[in-house]
Motif scaffolding. Structure first.
Motif, PDB file in Angstrom:
ATOM      1  N   GLY A 565       0.773   9.521 -10.880  1.00 22.25           N
ATOM      2  CA  GLY A 565      -0.239   9.894 -11.873  1.00 22.25           C
ATOM      3  C   GLY A 565       0.170   9.535 -13.283  1.00 22.25           C
ATOM      4  N   PRO A 566       1.344   9.975 -13.762  1.00 22.12           N
ATOM      5  CA  PRO A 566       1.773   9.597 -15.117  1.00 22.12           C
ATOM      6  C   PRO A 566       1.919   8.089 -15.314  1.00 22.12           C
ATOM      7  CG  PRO A 566       3.059  11.461 -14.325  1.00 22.12           C
ATOM      8  CD  PRO A 566       2.221  11.016 -13.176  1.00 22.12           C
ATOM      9  N   LEU A 567       2.383   7.387 -14.273  1.00 22.72           N
ATOM     10  CA  LEU A 567       2.515   5.934 -14.388  1.00 22.72           C
ATOM     11  C   LEU A 567       1.148   5.278 -14.555  1.00 22.72           C
ATOM     12  CD1 LEU A 567       5.254   5.218 -11.693  1.00 22.72           C
ATOM     13  CD2 LEU A 567       5.476   4.879 -14.142  1.00 22.72           C
ATOM     14  N   LEU A 568       0.171   5.710 -13.749  1.00 26.75           N
ATOM     15  CA  LEU A 568      -1.189   5.164 -13.873  1.00 26.75           C
ATOM     16  C   LEU A 568      -1.784   5.494 -15.229  1.00 26.75           C
ATOM     17  CD1 LEU A 568      -2.613   5.933 -10.311  1.00 26.75           C
ATOM     18  CD2 LEU A 568      -2.179   3.674 -11.284  1.00 26.75           C
ATOM     19  N   GLU A 569      -1.521   6.685 -15.694  1.00 22.24           N
ATOM     20  CA  GLU A 569      -2.052   7.095 -16.994  1.00 22.24           C
ATOM     21  C   GLU A 569      -1.465   6.239 -18.111  1.00 22.24           C
ATOM     22  OE1 GLU A 569      -2.593  11.224 -19.581  1.00 22.24           O
ATOM     23  OE2 GLU A 569      -1.420  11.200 -17.744  1.00 22.24           O
ATOM     24  N   ALA A 570      -0.165   5.956 -18.008  1.00 20.42           N
ATOM     25  CA  ALA A 570       0.469   5.124 -19.024  1.00 20.42           C
ATOM     26  C   ALA A 570      -0.068   3.694 -18.980  1.00 20.42           C
ATOM     27  CB  ALA A 570       1.983   5.127 -18.819  1.00 20.42           C
ATOM     28  N   LEU A 591       2.288  -0.826  -8.139  1.00 20.15           N
ATOM     29  CA  LEU A 591       2.277   0.620  -7.943  1.00 20.15           C
ATOM     30  C   LEU A 591       1.309   1.024  -6.849  1.00 20.15           C
ATOM     31  CD1 LEU A 591       3.086   3.473  -8.736  1.00 20.15           C
ATOM     32  CD2 LEU A 591       1.392   3.370 -10.580  1.00 20.15           C
ATOM     33  N   VAL A 592       0.097   0.468  -6.889  1.00 19.17           N
ATOM     34  CA  VAL A 592      -0.918   0.806  -5.874  1.00 19.17           C
ATOM     35  C   VAL A 592      -0.455   0.343  -4.496  1.00 19.17           C
ATOM     36  CG1 VAL A 592      -3.292   0.388  -5.125  1.00 19.17           C
ATOM     37  CG2 VAL A 592      -2.797   0.792  -7.543  1.00 19.17           C
ATOM     38  N   ALA A 593       0.224  -0.804  -4.449  1.00 16.08           N
ATOM     39  CA  ALA A 593       0.662  -1.338  -3.156  1.00 16.08           C
ATOM     40  C   ALA A 593       1.777  -0.511  -2.537  1.00 16.08           C
ATOM     41  CB  ALA A 593       1.125  -2.786  -3.333  1.00 16.08           C
ATOM     42  N   HIS A 594       2.576   0.185  -3.365  1.00 17.51           N
ATOM     43  CA  HIS A 594       3.737   0.901  -2.842  1.00 17.51           C
ATOM     44  C   HIS A 594       3.595   2.419  -2.853  1.00 17.51           C
ATOM     45  CE1 HIS A 594       5.548  -3.054  -3.749  1.00 17.51           C
ATOM     46  NE2 HIS A 594       6.392  -2.760  -2.783  1.00 17.51           N
ATOM     47  N   ALA A 595       2.613   2.948  -3.572  1.00 14.61           N
ATOM     48  CA  ALA A 595       2.532   4.400  -3.743  1.00 14.61           C
ATOM     49  C   ALA A 595       2.143   5.130  -2.465  1.00 14.61           C
ATOM     50  CB  ALA A 595       1.557   4.741  -4.859  1.00 14.61           C
ATOM     51  N   GLY A 596       1.395   4.491  -1.565  1.00 19.61           N
ATOM     52  CA  GLY A 596       1.063   5.106  -0.287  1.00 19.61           C
ATOM     53  C   GLY A 596       0.249   6.373  -0.438  1.00 19.61           C
ATOM     54  N   PRO A 597       0.617   7.461   0.249  1.00 17.75           N
ATOM     55  CA  PRO A 597      -0.165   8.712   0.211  1.00 17.75           C
ATOM     56  C   PRO A 597      -0.302   9.296  -1.191  1.00 17.75           C
ATOM     57  CG  PRO A 597       1.398   8.738   2.027  1.00 17.75           C
ATOM     58  CD  PRO A 597       1.721   7.530   1.215  1.00 17.75           C
ATOM     59  N   ALA A 598       0.576   8.934  -2.094  1.00 14.56           N
ATOM     60  CA  ALA A 598       0.487   9.468  -3.456  1.00 14.56           C
ATOM     61  C   ALA A 598      -0.803   9.046  -4.142  1.00 14.56           C
ATOM     62  CB  ALA A 598       1.692   9.002  -4.277  1.00 14.56           C
ATOM     63  N   LEU A 599      -1.419   7.967  -3.697  1.00 12.82           N
ATOM     64  CA  LEU A 599      -2.677   7.520  -4.302  1.00 12.82           C
ATOM     65  C   LEU A 599      -3.778   8.552  -4.091  1.00 12.82           C
ATOM     66  CD1 LEU A 599      -2.718   3.722  -3.358  1.00 12.82           C
ATOM     67  CD2 LEU A 599      -2.242   4.732  -5.586  1.00 12.82           C
ATOM     68  N   GLY A 600      -3.733   9.238  -2.956  1.00 14.78           N
ATOM     69  CA  GLY A 600      -4.754  10.243  -2.687  1.00 14.78           C
ATOM     70  C   GLY A 600      -4.748  11.355  -3.710  1.00 14.78           C
ATOM     71  N   GLU A 601      -3.600  11.648  -4.307  1.00 15.37           N
ATOM     72  CA  GLU A 601      -3.502  12.682  -5.327  1.00 15.37           C
ATOM     73  C   GLU A 601      -3.758  12.126  -6.722  1.00 15.37           C
ATOM     74  OE1 GLU A 601       0.211  14.696  -5.027  1.00 15.37           O
ATOM     75  OE2 GLU A 601       0.190  14.741  -2.828  1.00 15.37           O
ATOM     76  N   ALA A 602      -3.703  10.798  -6.869  1.00 13.82           N
ATOM     77  CA  ALA A 602      -3.845  10.184  -8.190  1.00 13.82           C
ATOM     78  C   ALA A 602      -5.209   9.542  -8.393  1.00 13.82           C
ATOM     79  CB  ALA A 602      -2.739   9.137  -8.391  1.00 13.82           C
ATOM     80  N   THR A 640      -3.525   6.150   2.345  1.00  9.95           N
ATOM     81  CA  THR A 640      -3.404   5.861   0.915  1.00  9.95           C
ATOM     82  C   THR A 640      -4.411   6.685   0.108  1.00  9.95           C
ATOM     83  OG1 THR A 640      -4.865   3.936   1.221  1.00  9.95           O
ATOM     84  CG2 THR A 640      -2.494   3.528   1.303  1.00  9.95           C
ATOM     85  N   VAL A 641      -5.546   6.067  -0.238  1.00  9.49           N
ATOM     86  CA  VAL A 641      -6.472   6.705  -1.180  1.00  9.49           C
ATOM     87  C   VAL A 641      -7.165   7.940  -0.608  1.00  9.49           C
ATOM     88  CG1 VAL A 641      -6.917   4.689  -2.612  1.00  9.49           C
ATOM     89  CG2 VAL A 641      -8.178   4.975  -0.488  1.00  9.49           C
ATOM     90  N   ASP A 642      -7.249   8.063   0.692  1.00  9.20           N
ATOM     91  CA  ASP A 642      -7.906   9.237   1.270  1.00  9.20           C
ATOM     92  C   ASP A 642      -6.892  10.157   1.959  1.00  9.20           C
ATOM     93  OD1 ASP A 642     -10.406  10.596   1.604  1.00  9.20           O
ATOM     94  OD2 ASP A 642     -10.354  10.075   3.735  1.00  9.20           O
ATOM     95  N   SER A 643      -5.644  10.079   1.520  1.00 10.14           N
ATOM     96  CA  SER A 643      -4.629  10.919   2.167  1.00 10.14           C
ATOM     97  C   SER A 643      -4.914  12.408   1.971  1.00 10.14           C
ATOM     98  CB  SER A 643      -3.249  10.572   1.595  1.00 10.14           C
ATOM     99  OG  SER A 643      -3.192  10.872   0.202  1.00 10.14           O
ATOM    100  N   GLN A 644      -5.655  12.750   0.907  1.00 15.06           N
ATOM    101  CA  GLN A 644      -6.013  14.141   0.659  1.00 15.06           C
ATOM    102  C   GLN A 644      -7.471  14.436   1.035  1.00 15.06           C
ATOM    103  OE1 GLN A 644      -3.513  16.212  -0.463  1.00 15.06           O
ATOM    104  NE2 GLN A 644      -2.299  14.340  -0.164  1.00 15.06           N
TER     105      GLN A 644
END
Length: 856
Positions: A565-570, A591-602, A640-644
């Motif tokens: 989240g902070p990285l995307l915001e920056a 970042l998007v290619a490697h973040a995996g499940p974290a994208l669902g929260e971001a 990824t994007v729907d992990s949550q």
């Protein structure tokens, strides 16, 4: 002449001459006249007779007694044999040289022969102008015999040679350059013997031998090179110290010799000078580098011998300067806590020798480490590491010069140079305060960011003790994460060394890195975003895992979950200025290619960036790149994007603000490629399984009109994907689709049955089958009768298509829709069956319809 010889033999012996001498004189006098014969054969026979006479003497004969032999030898044999050295016959000259050697060995006072022997040998070996003319003796085997005779005279004459040094040196100056390798070797041994024999006078003549020796030091025969090196050592040892400067450059070149024996000879000689040379204190700064260079020799026995000589030199110097080193000896400090090999720490004398001479040695190394000859650069880099190991914290005094040199050398194309220089940088990190190093290295990196600078920094950090680095850790991380250093170059090598810096920091600091995860992950993203960074994938992943463990003991996904989240915001702060070449865009992609499940929260940070960058007015190449990224991400949406399970909340934005605007027709190939990417992205979304039926219907309501236009695209991929999407819409539409909107779909699909691509035709047929099923499942199918009839008519034409696969697909479509208006279908089929090339397909269709259930 015979009478003269007889008179000499009959002359009374001297008062000190024994009677045996007179008897020997008489026996020899019978043979000597033959030496004056006019014929070569006569002279040779006389010499051979003399040889037999002298070699066949019994132990109790007069000739066996040196005292008895001395008189006849000096009066009768010596002068005549010396004249025979100039005999026209080669065989006679050879016999004369042999007899002279035999006589020297037997005589009681061989030194008495030197006044006549030395000039004669010099005349035969050198002549009046040895530098310009070849020696008078043309036969190389005879020149070898004469040099051996000269060496015998040196060995037997000893200090008595002093008055005759000029003749001996004049002969050696010529023979040291002789074309015959054996003569050169023998001359080297003779020169060394001469130096040892006349230690009090040799220094006056030694310099004249250095020139010829240095001319021979690169001779093609390695044995000659070894002999020259050893002889030079002795000549300098007993000669003038002024010649050391002339010799050392040649010795330095011999350290690159391919033959180990030559390198070993240089090591021994230089080590011997360090121990015994009279003026060695004046030459320490020149001799030390030569000996220490051998510590990196490829041959273990040379390394061992060099280490032994160096240790002896250090101990000797320590003993000679005991008073000066009293405090250091009485209060000896232990090895530094992080010394790379404390059990093999050089002795105090060795360390002091290096420290006191480093200021004189270092400039030459800094010059040679950038030499155009690879071997010179390799040796200089190896030597620098050895010197720093000895200098320890005293290297701080030369830190600026060292860092500047290492920055240049670490850019070398030769891996061996780079390896040694990184080793040197590690030693700087081990022994020098990080504050001093960082104070100098940051301005260099900020002024001109370079891969070599980062490599030096990484090596310094790797060698730095953890406790020493801890106070500076946050500052180092902040500088690395700064844009100027982090994005200093797009070269892969720069990224490799940037990665090394992070690995070194994490490896040395470990848990101290807690709290540095965000800036360090930003640095790693910069590396991942570089062109060709795929080759660094494993190293990057290992570093991310190590950083995650240092941060809190989790894995890499925990690290991404915390900081995505902070990285995307920056990154979003500069997204208005992105183009396809922007480093920030490439970092976003990484970042998007490697973040995996974290994208669902971001998603609150991710979707706005995508929406802003995928507007039609933005860089087309950038939009293509982002659509490809979005497609890959949606392909694993659950991971990824729907992990949550929150992607549905952003569906409206994805469809209306991202996909739909990019489906609008615009002229140009790039615009067409973007439409293809958008259609592919939509298909990936529908295939991912994250959308409910109601969400699919919402998408259908929004995008169906634009998809009907994309069916006409030039791109086969676009047409094929559009058919598949429409098929998916029809299968999931239920009763929600409006009849008028449904009617507009089939004509466009029908056109695709004429497509140039068979794959598109089959996909269109499948979509038409779904359309017919949709009509059959709804109420008021009579409303569609005319349209279905038209579709029957068109499909019956394609039932006779040349392609069997198309015939099969169309037959399946007609059979699927036969239940709608079977009578109508039978009538239309019977009307065209006679027009088909083969009635088989129509007959099969008619049988299927007639066997089916009655129309409702």
């Amino acid at each position: 002449m015979a009478a003269v010889v007889a008179a000499e033999a009959a002359a009374p012996a001297g008062p000190a001459e024994p009677a045996e001498a007179a008897e020997l004189s008489r026996s020899l006098s019978r043979l000597l006249p033959g030496l004056e014969a006019d014929s070569k054969l006569g002279r040779r026979r006389a010499l051979e007779a003399l040889q037999r006479a002298l070699e066949a003497e019994q132990p109790d004969s007069p000739a066996a007694d040196p005292a008895a032999f001395q008189g006849p030898w000096a009066r009768l044999l010596l002068p005549r044999l010396l004249r025979c050295l100039a005999d026209p016959a080669e065989g006679c000259r050879a016999l004369a040289a042999h007899l002279l050697a035999l006589g020297l060995r037997r005589a009681a006072r061989p030194r008495d022969a030197l006044p006549r022997l030395l000039p004669a040998l010099a005349a035969r070996l050198a002549g009046p102008e040895p530098a310009r003319r070849s020696p008078p003796e043309a036969c190389e085997e005879l020149r070898l015999a004469l040099v051996q005779l000269l060496r015998l005279a040196v060995d037997l004459g000893g200090a008595a040679l002093a008055p005759h040094l000029d003749d001996a040196v004049r002969a050696l100056r010529c023979t040291l350059l002789d074309p015959f390798a054996a003569v050169r070797r023998e001359s080297c041994e003779c020169a060394a013997g001469l130096a040892r024999a006349t230690p009090d006078h040799f220094h006056m003549q030694s310099e004249s031998l250095v020139g010829p020796l240095m001319q021979s030091i690169s001779h093609q025969h390695w044995k000659v090179r070894v002999a020259v090196v050893e002889a030079t050592g002795t000549v300098i040892q007993f000669g003038s110290g002024k010649s050391v400067d002339d010799v050392l450059p040649h010795f330095a070149q011999r350290l690159f010799d391919d033959v180990p024996q030559v390198r070993q000879a240089v090591t021994r000689v230089v080590g011997g000078w360090l121990l015994d040379l009279r003026d060695r204190y004046s030459f320490f700064h020149k001799l030390i580098p030569l000996l220490l260079s051998s510590l990196d020799d490829e041959m273990p026995h040379i390394v061992h011998e060099a280490a032994s000589l160096w240790e002896k030199a250090g101990l000797q110097w320590q003993k000679e300067n005991e008073e000066d080193l009293k405090d250091k000896l009485d209060f000896a400090s232990p090895p530094p806590a992080h010394h790379p090999c404390p059990e093999r720490r050089p002795g105090l004398g060795c360390r002091e020798l290096v420290f006191r001479n480093l200021c004189k040695i270092l400039p030459a190394i800094c010059h040679d480490i950038t030499d155009w000859v690879v071997a010179t650069r390799v040796k200089s880099a190896q030597l620098l590491a050895v010197l720093l190991l000895h200098a320890e914290d005293h290297a701080t005094q030369h830190l600026e010069v060292l860092l500047r040199t290492l920055l240049l050398a670490c850019a070398d194309e030769e891996p061996a140079v780079v390896r040694s220089c990184t080793r040197s940088a590690e030693l700087v990190g081990t022994f020098v305060s990080p504050e001093a190093v960082l104070k100098l290295i940051w301005p260099m990196l900020k002024k001109s960011p370079s891969a070599s600078g980062l490599l030096v920094l990484a090596s310094v950090i790797r060698g730095c003790p953890r406790e020493a680095l801890r106070p500076h850790l946050r500052a180092v991380v902040a500088e690395l994460a700064g844009t100027h250093v982090r994005q200093g170059s797009e070269e892969l090598r720069y990224g490799q060394h940037l990665l090394l810096c992070v690995r070194a920091l994490v490896g040395v600091s470990r848990e101290d890195c807690r709290g540095c995860g965000l800036p360090l992950l930003r640095v790693l993203l910069t590396v991942m975003a570089l062109p060709g960074a795929e080759s660094l994938g494993d190293q990057v992943q290992e570093t991310v895992d190590a950083l995650a463990a240092a941060e809190g003991g989790g894995d890499s996904q925990d690290l991404y979950r915390e900081h995505t989240g902070p990285l995307l915001e920056a990154l979003a702060g500069s997204q208005q200025d992105w183009t396809v070449h922007s480093p920030e865009l490439l970092q976003f992609v990484a970042l998007v290619a490697h973040a995996g499940p974290a994208l669902g929260e971001a998603l609150p940070h991710l979707v706005p960036v995508l929406r802003g960058c995928l507007q039609p007015d933005r860089d087309p190449q950038m939009r293509l790149k982002l659509f490809a990224l979005l497609s890959r991400t949606l392909l694993r949406a659950k991971e990824t994007v729907d992990s949550q399970g929150q992607l549905h909340s952003y569906l409206d934005t994805l469809i209306k603000d991202i996909v739909a605007p990019n489906l609008q027709w615009r002229a140009g190939r790039t615009a067409a490629a973007i439409r293809t990417a958008a259609v592919s992205c939509l298909w990936t979304l529908l295939s991912s399984g994250v959308l409910s039926a109601a969400q699919v219907q919402d998408v259908r309501e929004t995008l169906t009109p634009q998809l009907l236009t994309t069916l006409e695209e030039d791109s086969q991929t676009t047409r094929l994907t559009s058919c598949r999407i429409l098929d998916a819409f029809l299968k999931t539409s239920g009763d929600a689709i409006d009849a008028d909107k449904l009617i507009k779909i089939y004509p466009e699909l029908l056109k695709r049955l004429d497509d140039v691509s068979q794959e598109v035709r089959l996909a269109a047929a499948a979509a038409l089958a779904s359309w017919l099923r949709r009509v059959g499942n709804g109420d008021g199918k009579s409303y569609y009768q005319s349209h279905v009839q038209h579709l029957y008519q068109e499909l019956l034409v394609y039932l006779d298509d040349p392609e069997t696969a198309v015939q099969d697909a169309v037959q399946e479509v007609l059979e699927a829709g036969s239940g709608l208006f079977p009578d109508l279908l039978v009538r239309e089929a019977e009307a065209v069956v006679h027009k088909h090339r083969s009635p088989t397909r129509c007959e099969q269709l008619l049988r299927h319809v007639q066997a089916g259930p009655p129309a409702q």
